[in-house]
Scaffold this motif. Structure first.
Motif, PDB file in Angstrom:
ATOM      1  N   GLU A 156       0.869  -1.173   0.000  1.00 27.76           N
ATOM      2  CA  GLU A 156       0.000   0.000   0.000  1.00 27.76           C
ATOM      3  C   GLU A 156       0.908   1.226   0.000  1.00 27.76           C
ATOM      4  O   GLU A 156       1.871   1.256   0.765  1.00 27.76           O
ATOM      5  CB  GLU A 156      -0.899  -0.013   1.252  1.00 27.76           C
ATOM      6  CG  GLU A 156      -1.516   1.276   1.672  1.00 27.76           C
ATOM      7  CD  GLU A 156      -2.455   1.873   0.629  1.00 27.76           C
ATOM      8  OE1 GLU A 156      -2.338   3.083   0.380  1.00 27.76           O
ATOM      9  OE2 GLU A 156      -3.282   1.125   0.091  1.00 27.76           O
ATOM     10  N   TRP A 157       0.667   2.211  -0.802  1.00 23.74           N
ATOM     11  CA  TRP A 157       1.633   3.318  -0.885  1.00 23.74           C
ATOM     12  C   TRP A 157       1.444   4.355   0.221  1.00 23.74           C
ATOM     13  O   TRP A 157       2.321   5.149   0.511  1.00 23.74           O
ATOM     14  CB  TRP A 157       1.613   3.976  -2.252  1.00 23.74           C
ATOM     15  CG  TRP A 157       0.445   4.871  -2.590  1.00 23.74           C
ATOM     16  CD1 TRP A 157      -0.749   4.991  -1.935  1.00 23.74           C
ATOM     17  CD2 TRP A 157       0.345   5.728  -3.721  1.00 23.74           C
ATOM     18  NE1 TRP A 157      -1.548   5.867  -2.587  1.00 23.74           N
ATOM     19  CE2 TRP A 157      -0.906   6.349  -3.686  1.00 23.74           C
ATOM     20  CE3 TRP A 157       1.240   6.023  -4.755  1.00 23.74           C
ATOM     21  CZ2 TRP A 157      -1.326   7.252  -4.656  1.00 23.74           C
ATOM     22  CZ3 TRP A 157       0.819   6.920  -5.735  1.00 23.74           C
ATOM     23  CH2 TRP A 157      -0.446   7.525  -5.678  1.00 23.74           C
ATOM     24  N   HIS A 158       0.311   4.317   0.890  1.00 26.55           N
ATOM     25  CA  HIS A 158       0.006   5.310   1.911  1.00 26.55           C
ATOM     26  C   HIS A 158       0.536   4.827   3.271  1.00 26.55           C
ATOM     27  O   HIS A 158      -0.088   3.981   3.911  1.00 26.55           O
ATOM     28  CB  HIS A 158      -1.524   5.465   1.958  1.00 26.55           C
ATOM     29  CG  HIS A 158      -1.990   6.720   2.615  1.00 26.55           C
ATOM     30  ND1 HIS A 158      -1.636   7.001   3.924  1.00 26.55           N
ATOM     31  CD2 HIS A 158      -2.776   7.722   2.183  1.00 26.55           C
ATOM     32  CE1 HIS A 158      -2.186   8.143   4.254  1.00 26.55           C
ATOM     33  NE2 HIS A 158      -2.882   8.610   3.219  1.00 26.55           N
ATOM     34  N   PRO A 159       1.708   5.364   3.737  1.00 18.35           N
ATOM     35  CA  PRO A 159       2.307   4.834   4.983  1.00 18.35           C
ATOM     36  C   PRO A 159       1.351   4.905   6.180  1.00 18.35           C
ATOM     37  O   PRO A 159       1.320   4.002   7.014  1.00 18.35           O
ATOM     38  CB  PRO A 159       3.522   5.748   5.200  1.00 18.35           C
ATOM     39  CG  PRO A 159       3.743   6.472   3.911  1.00 18.35           C
ATOM     40  CD  PRO A 159       2.426   6.510   3.194  1.00 18.35           C
ATOM     41  N   GLY A 160       0.517   5.960   6.203  1.00 14.38           N
ATOM     42  CA  GLY A 160      -0.422   6.100   7.328  1.00 14.38           C
ATOM     43  C   GLY A 160      -1.391   4.939   7.390  1.00 14.38           C
ATOM     44  O   GLY A 160      -1.694   4.398   8.465  1.00 14.38           O
ATOM     45  N   LEU A 161      -1.857   4.502   6.213  1.00 17.12           N
ATOM     46  CA  LEU A 161      -2.787   3.358   6.179  1.00 17.12           C
ATOM     47  C   LEU A 161      -2.072   2.085   6.607  1.00 17.12           C
ATOM     48  O   LEU A 161      -2.621   1.246   7.317  1.00 17.12           O
ATOM     49  CB  LEU A 161      -3.376   3.208   4.767  1.00 17.12           C
ATOM     50  CG  LEU A 161      -4.319   4.310   4.291  1.00 17.12           C
ATOM     51  CD1 LEU A 161      -4.734   4.071   2.831  1.00 17.12           C
ATOM     52  CD2 LEU A 161      -5.555   4.386   5.186  1.00 17.12           C
ATOM     53  N   ASP A 182       4.788   1.883  -3.663  1.00 18.06           N
ATOM     54  CA  ASP A 182       4.020   2.353  -4.811  1.00 18.06           C
ATOM     55  C   ASP A 182       3.988   1.206  -5.823  1.00 18.06           C
ATOM     56  O   ASP A 182       5.024   0.855  -6.392  1.00 18.06           O
ATOM     57  CB  ASP A 182       4.685   3.592  -5.438  1.00 18.06           C
ATOM     58  CG  ASP A 182       3.955   4.056  -6.693  1.00 18.06           C
ATOM     59  OD1 ASP A 182       4.347   5.099  -7.253  1.00 18.06           O
ATOM     60  OD2 ASP A 182       3.011   3.369  -7.116  1.00 18.06           O
ATOM     61  N   VAL A 183       2.818   0.614  -6.025  1.00 14.60           N
ATOM     62  CA  VAL A 183       2.767  -0.570  -6.908  1.00 14.60           C
ATOM     63  C   VAL A 183       2.983  -0.199  -8.369  1.00 14.60           C
ATOM     64  O   VAL A 183       3.178  -1.090  -9.197  1.00 14.60           O
ATOM     65  CB  VAL A 183       1.421  -1.325  -6.751  1.00 14.60           C
ATOM     66  CG1 VAL A 183       1.211  -1.802  -5.328  1.00 14.60           C
ATOM     67  CG2 VAL A 183       0.264  -0.472  -7.256  1.00 14.60           C
ATOM     68  N   ASP A 187      10.186  -0.602  -8.893  1.00 18.55           N
ATOM     69  CA  ASP A 187      10.710  -1.581  -7.912  1.00 18.55           C
ATOM     70  C   ASP A 187       9.613  -2.455  -7.309  1.00 18.55           C
ATOM     71  O   ASP A 187       9.884  -3.319  -6.485  1.00 18.55           O
ATOM     72  CB  ASP A 187      11.446  -0.843  -6.772  1.00 18.55           C
ATOM     73  CG  ASP A 187      10.501   0.129  -6.056  1.00 18.55           C
ATOM     74  OD1 ASP A 187      10.830   0.599  -4.954  1.00 18.55           O
ATOM     75  OD2 ASP A 187       9.396   0.399  -6.625  1.00 18.55           O
ATOM     76  N   ALA A 188       8.354  -2.233  -7.737  1.00 19.35           N
ATOM     77  CA  ALA A 188       7.248  -2.992  -7.123  1.00 19.35           C
ATOM     78  C   ALA A 188       7.432  -4.491  -7.317  1.00 19.35           C
ATOM     79  O   ALA A 188       7.183  -5.284  -6.407  1.00 19.35           O
ATOM     80  CB  ALA A 188       5.915  -2.540  -7.705  1.00 19.35           C
TER      81      ALA A 188
END
Ligand SMILES: C[S@@+](CC[C@H](N)C(=O)[O-])C[C@H]1O[C@@H](n2cnc3c(N)ncnc32)[C@H](O)[C@@H]1O
Length: 408
Positions: A156-161, A182-183, A187-188
């Motif tokens: 998931e790209w959102h660190p808070g989530l 970040d998918v 590098d995903a």
């Protein structure tokens, strides 16, 4: 001839895709133009009886056709309703959702929790490492970890989530490892190994295309419920599968990004108050559209930015002044008084609602066409792949699930 009696072999995805390509191309002039933008639809002159039938529909018939356009015999004299219905049928994923403890649904919205329960049963129970794609707070990962009694990773790209999801998992004794990633990043792919089982519940447009390409490249197993096909950087849709590219080119079927939005354009059953607000906003927009054509002396649609219902001006005149302001247009007071534009907008909205039914007939067929293209792409990549539904449409209209696994 309206009805094609020889319905394509609906079991063969490629033949279905081919037949759907043909029908989408053949009836493009009917389903592509948006009634909201056309004071007079380009197809109205060619189909006067269809236009008259639609605009003559009473409220109950309109609602009935809107609920299930593929069952609408009213459209059959002009459109291949029965064949589109057959070609859009998807088999249900076999088996029933295990009744999971309700406490596992804590911190998850009711509808989302029911979707997760239905989706979780579709994830093959294999020893493959499990990874959730675009995990959000990892609700699905947490559920699968508890169901299977092992660790599930999540990207998931959102660190808070990720943090919130990690805390929820710890609180519920689930073993989840959410990684900020970040998918769409180059590098995903490094986060995934051949044979991993990647699960994605409602990954949008390019996000799920990135997963499918990685699956083909790395030989991943995938359980994916796609959504929001129109959320893509490409202005024009290019089928993923080689066969799809060939057949789309042969039939001259060209889909713009906005066309893809039709596949997910569903009027969700909202609270009556929200429906009233939405309908009034649309009627005002159409009233303003008639007014701006009159003021500018140009019979052309003028897109007006969206505005949250709560921010809508209190009356129609106020809305027109706001909209004109948005377009840098001066609105002479006598223009507003020249005609009852609000009533004209309401009348036009009733027509638009009915004329939209033709487009809605092609909504699910277009979605199934996009899904079959993805299925063929996975098969062309040498994966075992299948397409079915994981729950009823009432739970989510985005109820299709693609499965893929490396052949061994
Ligand atoms: C529609 S939500 C689905 C979330 C979760 N699967 C669920 O069912 O609740 C899409 C998720 O994708 C995440 N996302 C969007 N773009 C992303 C990207 N480029 N890389 C990773 N995650 C992304 C969003 O932050 C959001 O949490």
């Amino acid at each position: 001839m309206r009805e094609n009696t020889a319905i394509a072999d609906a079991t063969d995805p490629a033949q279905r895709f081919r037949r759907l390509t043909h029908l989408l191309a053949e009836y493009r002039s009917l389903w592509q133009p948006l009634p909201f933008q056309h004071r007079c639809l380009p197809w109205a002159a060619a189909y006067p009886a269809l236009h008259a039938m639609l605009t003559g529909l009473d409220e109950a018939s309109t609602a009935r056709v809107e609920t299930d356009p593929l069952a609408a015999e009213a459209l059959a004299p002009w459109l291949p309703v029965a064949e589109l219905r057959e070609l859009s049928r998807l088999p249900e994923y076999p088996g029933n959702a295990p009744a999971l403890p309700n406490t596992w649904g804590d911190h998850i919205g009711g509808r989302k929790w029911r979707q997760i329960q239905a989706f979780a049963r579709c994830v093959p129970d294999t020893p493959r490492p499990l990874v959730e794609w675009c995990a959000g707070k990892g609700h699905l990962a947490r559920t699968l970890s508890r169901l299977r009694g092992r660790e599930v990773a999540g990207l998931e790209w959102h660190p808070g989530l990720c943090d919130q999801g990690q805390r929820l998992a710890a609180k519920q004794g689930a073993t989840v490892a959410l990684k900020a990633q970040d998918v769409m990043g180059d590098d995903a792919g490094q986060r995934l190994r051949a044979g991993d089982q990647v699960v994605a519940l409602h990954a949008c447009g390019d996000l799920h295309l990135a997963l499918l390409r990685l699956a083909a490249q790395k030989g991943l197993a995938v359980t994916l419920a796609p959504c929001c096909y129109q959320r893509t950087a490409a202005e024009r849709y290019r089928p993923l599968s080689r066969q799809g590219q060939r057949w789309a080119a042969d039939s001259g079927l060209v889909l713009e990004r906005d066309d893809l939005a039709l596949a997910v354009q569903e009027t969700v059953t909202a609270a009556p108050a929200v429906t009233r607000q939405r309908e009034r906003a649309n009627a005002w927009r159409l009233g303003f559209d008639l007014l701006q054509r009159d003021v500018r002396g140009l019979d052309e649609y003028l897109p007006v930015p969206s505005l949250a219902y709560g921010k809508m001006p209190g009356d129609f005149a106020g809305f027109c002044r706001w909209a004109a302001g948005q377009k840098g247009m001066s609105l002479p007071p006598e223009a507003l008084a020249r005609r009852d534009w609000e009533a004209a907008g309401r009348a036009r909205f009733e027509d638009v609602k009915r004329l939209e039914l033709v487009r809605h007939l092609f909504r699910r067929p277009l979605e199934v066409w996009l899904l079959l293209d993805r299925l063929m792409f996975l098969r062309e990549a040498g994966l075992d792949a299948s397409l079915s539904t994981f729950c009823r449409r009432e739970l989510t209209p985005r109820n299709a699930v693609l499965h893929a696994a490396p052949r061994h």
